[in-house]
Every structure is written in structure tokens, then in C-alpha cells.
Enzyme design. Sequence first.
Site, PDB file in Angstrom:
ATOM      1  N   HIS A   1       0.801  -1.228   0.000  1.00 31.93           N
ATOM      2  CA  HIS A   1       0.000   0.000   0.000  1.00 31.93           C
ATOM      3  C   HIS A   1       0.828   1.269   0.000  1.00 31.93           C
ATOM      4  O   HIS A   1       0.298   2.352  -0.182  1.00 31.93           O
ATOM      5  CB  HIS A   1      -0.953   0.027   1.199  1.00 31.93           C
ATOM      6  CG  HIS A   1      -0.260   0.297   2.504  1.00 31.93           C
ATOM      7  ND1 HIS A   1       0.370  -0.680   3.220  1.00 31.93           N
ATOM      8  CD2 HIS A   1      -0.091   1.446   3.215  1.00 31.93           C
ATOM      9  CE1 HIS A   1       0.897  -0.157   4.316  1.00 31.93           C
ATOM     10  NE2 HIS A   1       0.640   1.131   4.341  1.00 31.93           N
TER      11      HIS A   1
HETATM   12  C1  UD1 Z   1      -1.936   5.812   5.472  1.00 31.46           C
HETATM   13  C2  UD1 Z   1      -0.625   6.350   6.019  1.00 31.46           C
HETATM   14  C3  UD1 Z   1       0.454   5.288   5.920  1.00 31.46           C
HETATM   15  C4  UD1 Z   1       0.011   4.008   6.590  1.00 31.46           C
HETATM   16  C5  UD1 Z   1      -1.346   3.563   6.044  1.00 31.46           C
HETATM   17  C6  UD1 Z   1      -1.835   2.390   6.833  1.00 31.46           C
HETATM   18  C7  UD1 Z   1      -0.314   8.773   5.660  1.00 31.46           C
HETATM   19  C8  UD1 Z   1       0.401   9.798   4.876  1.00 31.46           C
HETATM   20  N1  UD1 Z   1      -0.179   7.509   5.232  1.00 31.46           N
HETATM   21  O1  UD1 Z   1      -1.735   5.526   4.101  1.00 31.46           O
HETATM   22  O2  UD1 Z   1       1.625   5.749   6.570  1.00 31.46           O
HETATM   23  O3  UD1 Z   1       0.969   3.020   6.334  1.00 31.46           O
HETATM   24  O4  UD1 Z   1      -2.291   4.634   6.181  1.00 31.46           O
HETATM   25  O5  UD1 Z   1      -2.772   1.637   6.150  1.00 31.46           O
HETATM   26  O6  UD1 Z   1      -0.959   9.094   6.619  1.00 31.46           O
HETATM   27  N2  UD1 Z   1      -9.170   4.650   1.237  1.00 31.46           N
HETATM   28  C9  UD1 Z   1     -10.411   4.084   1.192  1.00 31.46           C
HETATM   29  N3  UD1 Z   1     -11.012   3.744   2.366  1.00 31.46           N
HETATM   30  C10 UD1 Z   1     -10.448   3.952   3.580  1.00 31.46           C
HETATM   31  C11 UD1 Z   1      -9.184   4.548   3.613  1.00 31.46           C
HETATM   32  C12 UD1 Z   1      -8.552   4.883   2.449  1.00 31.46           C
HETATM   33  O7  UD1 Z   1     -10.961   3.869   0.116  1.00 31.46           O
HETATM   34  O8  UD1 Z   1     -11.058   3.604   4.606  1.00 31.46           O
HETATM   35  C13 UD1 Z   1      -8.482   4.961  -0.040  1.00 31.46           C
HETATM   36  C14 UD1 Z   1      -8.797   6.353  -0.563  1.00 31.46           C
HETATM   37  O9  UD1 Z   1      -8.876   6.282  -1.945  1.00 31.46           O
HETATM   38  C15 UD1 Z   1      -7.566   7.147  -0.161  1.00 31.46           C
HETATM   39  C16 UD1 Z   1      -6.455   6.116  -0.239  1.00 31.46           C
HETATM   40  O10 UD1 Z   1      -7.069   4.883   0.160  1.00 31.46           O
HETATM   41  O11 UD1 Z   1      -7.323   8.250  -1.001  1.00 31.46           O
HETATM   42  C17 UD1 Z   1      -5.279   6.397   0.654  1.00 31.46           C
HETATM   43  O12 UD1 Z   1      -5.695   6.592   2.002  1.00 31.46           O
HETATM   44  P1  UD1 Z   1      -4.842   7.541   2.992  1.00 31.46           P
HETATM   45  O13 UD1 Z   1      -5.382   7.443   4.364  1.00 31.46           O
HETATM   46  O14 UD1 Z   1      -4.675   8.897   2.414  1.00 31.46           O
HETATM   47  O15 UD1 Z   1      -3.402   6.897   2.963  1.00 31.46           O
HETATM   48  P2  UD1 Z   1      -2.944   5.381   3.101  1.00 31.46           P
HETATM   49  O16 UD1 Z   1      -2.340   4.959   1.812  1.00 31.46           O
HETATM   50  O17 UD1 Z   1      -4.036   4.567   3.678  1.00 31.46           O
HETATM   51  N1  UDP Z   2      -3.604  -5.626   8.860  1.00 28.56           N
HETATM   52  C1  UDP Z   2      -4.883  -6.120   9.087  1.00 28.56           C
HETATM   53  N2  UDP Z   2      -5.612  -6.513   8.006  1.00 28.56           N
HETATM   54  C2  UDP Z   2      -5.155  -6.459   6.728  1.00 28.56           C
HETATM   55  C3  UDP Z   2      -3.845  -5.956   6.516  1.00 28.56           C
HETATM   56  C4  UDP Z   2      -3.109  -5.529   7.615  1.00 28.56           C
HETATM   57  O1  UDP Z   2      -5.327  -6.194  10.237  1.00 28.56           O
HETATM   58  O2  UDP Z   2      -5.878  -6.837   5.816  1.00 28.56           O
HETATM   59  C5  UDP Z   2      -2.819  -5.180  10.021  1.00 28.56           C
HETATM   60  C6  UDP Z   2      -1.445  -5.794  10.150  1.00 28.56           C
HETATM   61  O3  UDP Z   2      -1.520  -7.063  10.769  1.00 28.56           O
HETATM   62  C7  UDP Z   2      -0.717  -4.752  10.984  1.00 28.56           C
HETATM   63  C8  UDP Z   2      -1.344  -3.457  10.529  1.00 28.56           C
HETATM   64  O4  UDP Z   2      -2.561  -3.809   9.871  1.00 28.56           O
HETATM   65  O5  UDP Z   2      -1.020  -4.919  12.361  1.00 28.56           O
HETATM   66  C9  UDP Z   2      -0.420  -2.757   9.597  1.00 28.56           C
HETATM   67  O6  UDP Z   2      -1.075  -1.708   8.989  1.00 28.56           O
HETATM   68  P1  UDP Z   2      -0.699  -1.174   7.547  1.00 28.56           P
HETATM   69  O7  UDP Z   2       0.105  -2.177   6.820  1.00 28.56           O
HETATM   70  O8  UDP Z   2      -1.950  -0.696   6.938  1.00 28.56           O
HETATM   71  O9  UDP Z   2       0.162   0.126   7.906  1.00 28.56           O
HETATM   72  P2  UDP Z   2       1.693   0.353   8.286  1.00 28.56           P
HETATM   73  O10 UDP Z   2       2.034  -0.548   9.425  1.00 28.56           O
HETATM   74  O11 UDP Z   2       2.508   0.107   7.063  1.00 28.56           O
HETATM   75  O12 UDP Z   2       1.734   1.790   8.652  1.00 28.56           O
END
Ligand code: UD1
Ligand code: UDP
Length: 352
Positions: A204
Site C-alpha cells: 500500500h
Molecule cells: C496511510 C498512512 C500510511 C500508513 C497507512 C496504513 C499517511 C500519509 N499515510 O496511508 O503511513 O501506512 O495509512 O494503512 O498518513 N481509502 C479508502 N477507504 C479507507 C481509507 C482509504 O478507500 O477507509 C483509499 C482512498 O482512496 C484514499 C487512499 O485509500 O485516497 C489512501 O488513504 P490515505 O489514508 O490517504 O493513505 P494510506 O495509503 O491509507
Molecule cells: N492488517 C490487518 N488486516 C489487513 C492488513 C493488515 O489487520 O488486511 C494489520 C497488520 O496485521 C498490521 C497493521 O494492519 O497490524 C499494519 O497496517 P498497515 O500495513 O496498513 O500500515 P503500516 O504498518 O505500514 O503503517
Amino acid sequence: MKIVSVIGARPQFIKAAAVSRVLRATAGLEEILVHTGQHYDQNMSDIFFSQLHIPEPDYNLEVGSGSHAYQTGMMLQGIEDVLLKEKPAWTLVYGDTNSTVAGALAATKLHIPVAHVEAGLRSFNRMMPEEINRIITDRISDLLFAPTLTAINNLKHEGLEAQTVFSGDVMYDSVLYYREMIVSGGDKYRTPGLPPAYHLATIHRAENTDHPENLKNIFLAFSRIGSPVVLPVHPRTARLLNTQINIPSNVILIEPVGYLQMLWLTMHANKVLTDSGGLQKEAYFLGRQCITMRTETEWVETLHDNWNIVTGPDPDKIVLAVNSALPHAPQRQDFGDGKSAGIIAENLLKSR
Ligand code: UD1
Ligand code: UDP
């Protein structure tokens, strides 16, 4: 003592679950929970609250998705309103997302002390939004809870030693807390319909999803692996898979799963391939070799004896890592003793 905790993204729900449980059981502490709404899909947010018994947020700012500036700006406004109303002794923020930096910035401008859980992590790659969020948050926080000695050293180098406390990693607390439940639960947390032998993957991070070449190379590697690769798809990645990528036949796409299902999938995977921060550590804690499809990792303690192999999005390196020998040496105890949340609660109380 009143503490406002600010969370908003999936990994923060998991970290906060471990800490909230202890804060709320500690005499003298009162927690007010703010959900920024950064993540909002049922399987990116609600599922963690119900599964991990995280208390219902006192405030949900419902900020949703958007550009960094939009998202952070909306959060700043919403968090400021909450802080003005609640007047907490501390604001508690987690990790390195936009919700983290917004919480820290809103509080510090109101002269409310900030405590940062998972402080001191550095990739030394300023192209990552997370790196910027970490640097700013650590710089303006009053109490820095470092999960590892590497994090402590990073903070020392930035002149932040006086505010730093070694807490260990709250995600280790969480794995220890739930591991037995999953083992004794048998198939209870098993995701149905998957093959018995598989590699587990997640993707992601912006560095992979915002660069079509990187994403294509990762899927090329998956196709060369040949055996089943189970991929719970983050919504950010889902948008791209629909348009930019041909999914190889051995890749099994599933919806994001709950934390307990994810721990089950990790425990039973042959290998874990990921660009996630949290999953690299969970693989290590649960004894699965990890292949990190990024060009660096902040979690350098996981690298010994090939427990974690950093490949970037390079298909040759990924395939080589998947075919490499499993680690022989056991994991080290570098992430604390599973009681990080207690150390955090104790230090907040002590600060009175
Ligand atoms: C964010 C964090 C990242 C973290 C990740 C965990 C920042 C800059 N990034 O990234 O560090 O590793 O969360 O998962 O804060 N979206 C949905 N539904 C949701 C959430 C997101 O559809 O419930 C989609 C939207 O299109 C959105 C995109 O995902 O634009 C990205 O979501 P966003 O929260 O901006 O960043 P992440 O890539 O999730
Ligand atoms: N995770 C989860 N379900 C999923 C994918 C990830 O519960 O389908 C959990 C994973 O086990 C870990 C956390 O989400 O505890 C990590 O989050 P993510 O990878 O979104 O963010 P990051 O750690 O890179 O910021």
C-alpha cells in the site's frame, strides 16, 4: 489526568488497542479518544474497534480521504476544537500518519504537551510522507516513547534524548496478548476458501502504489513465484489493480481482513511479502521470514539472520528472497518485554 488520544488509520487502531486497555485500567488516568476519520471503510476501521474492544471514539472528525494538505488541514481544525473543549494534560499520538502529525501540531500550538508512541523511527528517505510526519512529530513532542534502541539512537542524534523513554513496541504487546487466543482458537480466525500453503503479501505504500513500474514489477515477481500468494488488498491499491495491473493466476486477492484474521494468516504463511511497517514486525514476532518490498526499513532489528530481507520492488531480488533458506537463529528480544503500554501509562502519570 485527562489524555486525548488521536488515531485515524489502521495501524493506529491496533497500537491504540494495546495502550487504551492499560490507560483505562490505570487509576488517575482518563482517556478521550479522537478518530480523525482518515480510514473509514468498515474493514479499515470499524472491524478493529469491535474485534479489539477499542472504546467507541468520543469524537469522529470524519475527515476522510484527500491530498496531504487537505487531510492534515481538516484534521488540524477538528482536533483543535476538541482540545480547546477538553483541555487535556496530554495529547497522545501514534506512529507516522497524517493523523499523527495533525494531532501533534494542533496540541503543541495550544501549549498542550504531546506524547509520541513509536518515536524515533527513521528511514532517512524524505520522499516518504511518513518520514516527514515522524521528523516533525518527534521534534515538537514533549515525551518520546521509543520502541527500539535504534530509535533511541536516532533521537539522540537529533538532540532529543532528554524527552526520550524506551518503552518497547506496543505492537509486540499486542501480538503477545492475542497470539495464544489465535493458537487455541484453531480455525476460528482462519479466512475461509484459501489454499493450505501460501505466501502472504500486502502492498500500500506510496512508493509502490504511486509508481506503476514498481507495482508492475511486484506483480511480475508474484507471477514468477508461481505458488499461491494471498493478498488482502488495501483500498489505495485496489483502485490501481482494477486499471493498471494484470493479476497473475496464482495471486489470490481478498478484502482487507480483521487483525485476528491477519495474525492467523501471518502465522500460517510460508513467507510474508510486504511494504507495511507493522507487518514486518508481526512476521518477526510470529517467526515468519519477511521480504520487504521497499528500498529500506526502519525496523533494522529484524534484519539479522535473514529474518527480514529488503528487496525493493526488484522482481529478481524478490524471487531470490522467496527461494532463500529460512533463518536458523532465533529472533532477538529487541522490542521490549510486551509491557510497553504499562511503561507509557506510568510515564504519563509521573509527569503530573
Ligand atoms: C496511510 C498512512 C500510511 C500508513 C497507512 C496504513 C499517511 C500519509 N499515510 O496511508 O503511513 O501506512 O495509512 O494503512 O498518513 N481509502 C479508502 N477507504 C479507507 C481509507 C482509504 O478507500 O477507509 C483509499 C482512498 O482512496 C484514499 C487512499 O485509500 O485516497 C489512501 O488513504 P490515505 O489514508 O490517504 O493513505 P494510506 O495509503 O491509507
Ligand atoms: N492488517 C490487518 N488486516 C489487513 C492488513 C493488515 O489487520 O488486511 C494489520 C497488520 O496485521 C498490521 C497493521 O494492519 O497490524 C499494519 O497496517 P498497515 O500495513 O496498513 O500500515 P503500516 O504498518 O505500514 O503503517
